[in-house]
Design a protein around this motif. Sequence first.
Motif, PDB file in Angstrom:
ATOM      1  N   GLY A  41       0.788  -1.216   0.000  1.00  0.00           N
ATOM      2  CA  GLY A  41       0.000   0.000   0.000  1.00  0.00           C
ATOM      3  C   GLY A  41       0.821   1.267   0.000  1.00  0.00           C
ATOM      4  O   GLY A  41       0.280   2.357  -0.136  1.00  0.00           O
ATOM      5  N   ASN A  44       0.335   3.307  -3.261  1.00  0.00           N
ATOM      6  CA  ASN A  44      -0.837   4.185  -3.349  1.00  0.00           C
ATOM      7  C   ASN A  44      -0.612   5.480  -2.584  1.00  0.00           C
ATOM      8  O   ASN A  44      -1.011   6.552  -3.038  1.00  0.00           O
ATOM      9  CB  ASN A  44      -2.076   3.472  -2.819  1.00  0.00           C
ATOM     10  CG  ASN A  44      -2.478   2.316  -3.705  1.00  0.00           C
ATOM     11  OD1 ASN A  44      -2.190   2.293  -4.892  1.00  0.00           O
ATOM     12  ND2 ASN A  44      -3.143   1.332  -3.115  1.00  0.00           N
ATOM     13  N   THR A  47       1.835   7.642  -4.661  1.00  0.00           N
ATOM     14  CA  THR A  47       1.127   8.159  -5.833  1.00  0.00           C
ATOM     15  C   THR A  47       0.167   9.273  -5.433  1.00  0.00           C
ATOM     16  O   THR A  47       0.071  10.304  -6.108  1.00  0.00           O
ATOM     17  CB  THR A  47       0.355   7.024  -6.532  1.00  0.00           C
ATOM     18  OG1 THR A  47       1.272   5.988  -6.872  1.00  0.00           O
ATOM     19  CG2 THR A  47      -0.336   7.515  -7.782  1.00  0.00           C
ATOM     20  N   SER A  48      -0.531   9.092  -4.343  1.00  0.00           N
ATOM     21  CA  SER A  48      -1.463  10.106  -3.860  1.00  0.00           C
ATOM     22  C   SER A  48      -0.732  11.381  -3.455  1.00  0.00           C
ATOM     23  O   SER A  48      -1.178  12.491  -3.778  1.00  0.00           O
ATOM     24  CB  SER A  48      -2.243   9.553  -2.671  1.00  0.00           C
ATOM     25  OG  SER A  48      -3.075  10.545  -2.118  1.00  0.00           O
TER      26      SER A  48
END
Length: 64
Positions: A41, A44, A47-48
């Motif tokens: 995770g 993510n 990337t966020s």
Amino acid sequence: MIEIINYLKARYLSEKAQGMVEYALIVALVVGIAVVAFNSGLKNSVTSAFGHASTAIESVSKGN
């Protein structure tokens, strides 16, 4: 005298090979940790975070 030189030469070469193996194991460990981190995770989240930063930069540049 030649025996001493051969002994030192063999010792140096074996230690050098051992050092290379140790570095390879460390690199493999780091890559393994990175794979686990990105699969759990972290990908993510990174990337966020970059997406939010990109949006903030775009909004600031459009405001000027």
